[in-house]
Write a protein that holds these residues in place. Sequence first.
Motif, PDB file in Angstrom:
ATOM      1  N   ALA A  72      16.489  13.382  11.385  1.00 62.59           N
ATOM      2  CA  ALA A  72      17.868  13.866  11.279  1.00 62.59           C
ATOM      3  C   ALA A  72      18.158  15.016  12.235  1.00 62.59           C
ATOM      4  O   ALA A  72      19.318  15.393  12.424  1.00 62.59           O
ATOM      5  CB  ALA A  72      18.145  14.313   9.841  1.00 62.59           C
ATOM      6  N   GLY A  73      17.106  15.598  12.818  1.00 64.34           N
ATOM      7  CA  GLY A  73      17.295  16.689  13.764  1.00 64.34           C
ATOM      8  C   GLY A  73      17.288  18.067  13.140  1.00 64.34           C
ATOM      9  O   GLY A  73      17.462  19.069  13.847  1.00 64.34           O
ATOM     10  N   THR A  74      17.080  18.158  11.816  1.00 66.97           N
ATOM     11  CA  THR A  74      17.010  19.476  11.185  1.00 66.97           C
ATOM     12  C   THR A  74      15.654  20.135  11.415  1.00 66.97           C
ATOM     13  O   THR A  74      15.510  21.342  11.234  1.00 66.97           O
ATOM     14  CB  THR A  74      17.306  19.374   9.682  1.00 66.97           C
ATOM     15  OG1 THR A  74      16.608  18.256   9.125  1.00 66.97           O
ATOM     16  CG2 THR A  74      18.786  19.196   9.438  1.00 66.97           C
ATOM     17  N   LEU A  75      14.637  19.350  11.782  1.00 70.90           N
ATOM     18  CA  LEU A  75      13.395  19.866  12.344  1.00 70.90           C
ATOM     19  C   LEU A  75      13.352  19.315  13.768  1.00 70.90           C
ATOM     20  O   LEU A  75      12.753  18.271  14.027  1.00 70.90           O
ATOM     21  CB  LEU A  75      12.180  19.428  11.525  1.00 70.90           C
ATOM     22  CG  LEU A  75      12.065  20.014  10.122  1.00 70.90           C
ATOM     23  CD1 LEU A  75      10.829  19.481   9.400  1.00 70.90           C
ATOM     24  CD2 LEU A  75      12.026  21.539  10.153  1.00 70.90           C
ATOM     25  N   PRO A  76      13.991  19.984  14.713  1.00 68.89           N
ATOM     26  CA  PRO A  76      14.336  19.377  16.010  1.00 68.89           C
ATOM     27  C   PRO A  76      13.159  19.022  16.898  1.00 68.89           C
ATOM     28  O   PRO A  76      13.289  18.129  17.736  1.00 68.89           O
ATOM     29  CB  PRO A  76      15.222  20.442  16.664  1.00 68.89           C
ATOM     30  CG  PRO A  76      14.823  21.723  16.016  1.00 68.89           C
ATOM     31  CD  PRO A  76      14.493  21.361  14.600  1.00 68.89           C
ATOM     32  N   LEU A  77      12.017  19.701  16.764  1.00 72.44           N
ATOM     33  CA  LEU A  77      10.894  19.450  17.660  1.00 72.44           C
ATOM     34  C   LEU A  77       9.829  18.543  17.044  1.00 72.44           C
ATOM     35  O   LEU A  77       8.865  18.176  17.728  1.00 72.44           O
ATOM     36  CB  LEU A  77      10.245  20.777  18.075  1.00 72.44           C
ATOM     37  CG  LEU A  77      11.156  21.781  18.791  1.00 72.44           C
ATOM     38  CD1 LEU A  77      10.355  23.023  19.184  1.00 72.44           C
ATOM     39  CD2 LEU A  77      11.796  21.157  20.019  1.00 72.44           C
ATOM     40  N   LEU A  78      10.002  18.180  15.798  1.00 74.22           N
ATOM     41  CA  LEU A  78       8.962  17.434  15.089  1.00 74.22           C
ATOM     42  C   LEU A  78       8.706  16.075  15.740  1.00 74.22           C
ATOM     43  O   LEU A  78       9.632  15.304  15.975  1.00 74.22           O
ATOM     44  CB  LEU A  78       9.369  17.240  13.625  1.00 74.22           C
ATOM     45  CG  LEU A  78       8.302  16.663  12.703  1.00 74.22           C
ATOM     46  CD1 LEU A  78       7.088  17.587  12.621  1.00 74.22           C
ATOM     47  CD2 LEU A  78       8.872  16.434  11.306  1.00 74.22           C
ATOM     48  N   GLU A  79       7.421  15.802  16.021  1.00 75.30           N
ATOM     49  CA  GLU A  79       7.021  14.536  16.639  1.00 75.30           C
ATOM     50  C   GLU A  79       6.092  13.709  15.751  1.00 75.30           C
ATOM     51  O   GLU A  79       6.094  12.480  15.839  1.00 75.30           O
ATOM     52  CB  GLU A  79       6.302  14.809  17.965  1.00 75.30           C
ATOM     53  CG  GLU A  79       7.174  15.485  19.009  1.00 75.30           C
ATOM     54  CD  GLU A  79       6.377  15.848  20.250  1.00 75.30           C
ATOM     55  OE1 GLU A  79       5.135  15.688  20.238  1.00 75.30           O
ATOM     56  OE2 GLU A  79       7.000  16.298  21.231  1.00 75.30           O
ATOM     57  N   ALA A  80       5.259  14.377  14.934  1.00 75.65           N
ATOM     58  CA  ALA A  80       4.281  13.632  14.134  1.00 75.65           C
ATOM     59  C   ALA A  80       3.995  14.372  12.833  1.00 75.65           C
ATOM     60  O   ALA A  80       3.899  15.597  12.797  1.00 75.65           O
ATOM     61  CB  ALA A  80       2.984  13.457  14.917  1.00 75.65           C
ATOM     62  N   VAL A  81       3.851  13.591  11.764  1.00 75.43           N
ATOM     63  CA  VAL A  81       3.425  14.096  10.461  1.00 75.43           C
ATOM     64  C   VAL A  81       2.212  13.285  10.036  1.00 75.43           C
ATOM     65  O   VAL A  81       2.267  12.053   9.980  1.00 75.43           O
ATOM     66  CB  VAL A  81       4.533  13.977   9.399  1.00 75.43           C
ATOM     67  CG1 VAL A  81       4.019  14.439   8.024  1.00 75.43           C
ATOM     68  CG2 VAL A  81       5.767  14.770   9.800  1.00 75.43           C
ATOM     69  N   VAL A  82       1.108  13.962   9.748  1.00 73.61           N
ATOM     70  CA  VAL A  82      -0.109  13.310   9.278  1.00 73.61           C
ATOM     71  C   VAL A  82      -0.318  13.726   7.822  1.00 73.61           C
ATOM     72  O   VAL A  82      -0.512  14.909   7.530  1.00 73.61           O
ATOM     73  CB  VAL A  82      -1.335  13.702  10.120  1.00 73.61           C
ATOM     74  CG1 VAL A  82      -2.585  13.012   9.589  1.00 73.61           C
ATOM     75  CG2 VAL A  82      -1.108  13.350  11.582  1.00 73.61           C
ATOM     76  N   ALA A  83      -0.249  12.767   6.912  1.00 72.11           N
ATOM     77  CA  ALA A  83      -0.420  13.027   5.487  1.00 72.11           C
ATOM     78  C   ALA A  83      -1.845  12.673   5.079  1.00 72.11           C
ATOM     79  O   ALA A  83      -2.332  11.588   5.400  1.00 72.11           O
ATOM     80  CB  ALA A  83       0.572  12.216   4.679  1.00 72.11           C
ATOM     81  N   THR A  84      -2.520  13.581   4.392  1.00 76.83           N
ATOM     82  CA  THR A  84      -3.900  13.333   3.982  1.00 76.83           C
ATOM     83  C   THR A  84      -4.050  13.475   2.475  1.00 76.83           C
ATOM     84  O   THR A  84      -3.270  14.155   1.806  1.00 76.83           O
ATOM     85  CB  THR A  84      -4.881  14.313   4.654  1.00 76.83           C
ATOM     86  OG1 THR A  84      -4.614  15.644   4.195  1.00 76.83           O
ATOM     87  CG2 THR A  84      -4.759  14.255   6.162  1.00 76.83           C
ATOM     88  N   ASP A  85      -5.082  12.828   1.960  1.00 78.63           N
ATOM     89  CA  ASP A  85      -5.476  13.015   0.565  1.00 78.63           C
ATOM     90  C   ASP A  85      -6.925  12.580   0.428  1.00 78.63           C
ATOM     91  O   ASP A  85      -7.420  11.767   1.241  1.00 78.63           O
ATOM     92  CB  ASP A  85      -4.590  12.197  -0.386  1.00 78.63           C
ATOM     93  CG  ASP A  85      -4.665  12.741  -1.810  1.00 78.63           C
ATOM     94  OD1 ASP A  85      -3.853  13.618  -2.153  1.00 78.63           O
ATOM     95  OD2 ASP A  85      -5.546  12.303  -2.582  1.00 78.63           O
ATOM     96  N   ILE A  86      -7.598  13.091  -0.589  1.00 77.56           N
ATOM     97  CA  ILE A  86      -8.995  12.726  -0.807  1.00 77.56           C
ATOM     98  C   ILE A  86      -9.123  11.389  -1.523  1.00 77.56           C
ATOM     99  O   ILE A  86     -10.191  10.783  -1.543  1.00 77.56           O
ATOM    100  CB  ILE A  86      -9.710  13.842  -1.598  1.00 77.56           C
ATOM    101  CG1 ILE A  86     -11.219  13.794  -1.340  1.00 77.56           C
ATOM    102  CG2 ILE A  86      -9.366  13.772  -3.091  1.00 77.56           C
ATOM    103  CD1 ILE A  86     -11.954  15.026  -1.800  1.00 77.56           C
ATOM    104  N   SER A  87      -8.018  10.885  -2.092  1.00 79.37           N
ATOM    105  CA  SER A  87      -8.018   9.612  -2.815  1.00 79.37           C
ATOM    106  C   SER A  87      -7.662   8.450  -1.896  1.00 79.37           C
ATOM    107  O   SER A  87      -6.556   8.403  -1.356  1.00 79.37           O
ATOM    108  CB  SER A  87      -7.011   9.663  -3.969  1.00 79.37           C
ATOM    109  OG  SER A  87      -6.708   8.369  -4.437  1.00 79.37           O
ATOM    110  N   PRO A  88      -8.562   7.461  -1.719  1.00 78.86           N
ATOM    111  CA  PRO A  88      -8.220   6.288  -0.908  1.00 78.86           C
ATOM    112  C   PRO A  88      -7.017   5.520  -1.462  1.00 78.86           C
ATOM    113  O   PRO A  88      -6.224   4.975  -0.694  1.00 78.86           O
ATOM    114  CB  PRO A  88      -9.494   5.444  -0.958  1.00 78.86           C
ATOM    115  CG  PRO A  88     -10.596   6.425  -1.220  1.00 78.86           C
ATOM    116  CD  PRO A  88      -9.984   7.446  -2.131  1.00 78.86           C
TER     117      PRO A  88
END
Length: 225
Positions: A72-88
Amino acid sequence: MALPPGVASYGDPTYWEARFAGGEEAYEWCGGWGDGCLAGACRPALSAARRVLVLGAGASSLPFDLADEGEAGTLPLLEAVVATDISPTAVARMGARIARRTPGGRVALSAAVADMTSLPYPAASFDAVLEKGTFDVLEVAGDDGRPPDPWAPPPEVAARMHAALGEAHRVLTPAGGLLLSITWAPPLFRRGHYLDDPRYDWGGPEAVVGGVGGAVPIVAYSLTR
């Protein structure tokens, strides 16, 4: 979701795998993105971030909310989000949800199994590391299974917390890398025992207390290398 038999379960990876495998698909520790002041506290802090790592995403919508903000452009420079968790299981569900998103967006969203105390990423890989209630599981109980004294945490609790903080510090860019921590832990304990430790080069941790929801105030810590 039924409560675990004791608080020590929250620090046990097998508890989380069983919980997600048992059907939990959505839960927001420390409140959701649109609740109270959470989005308001995060947006300014993340305005210069290009790559964001989310620790312990579990069944939260937070990684998706961040990606939507980038689109939406409210985080204008964001290119990548990596989500992690210990649960497969949790990561598989995030992967399935990512696959249902409209392809070709500006923000690359991915999910990976990872232990926050030993992250599989090189140094300086991210501009921001975000956790929401994830660090809290590291200090719910000592090796005896009981809640530790908040005034004098036992060595095993301190070691876990510094392992996670050290990994977040390591994977952040050394000039301007941001750790954004959303937690119930009050500044007296979280800052005094951990965040203000001289082994980290945070440029003076800031704590913004906001009533995101519930009877216990939520604290947003914004720490910049």
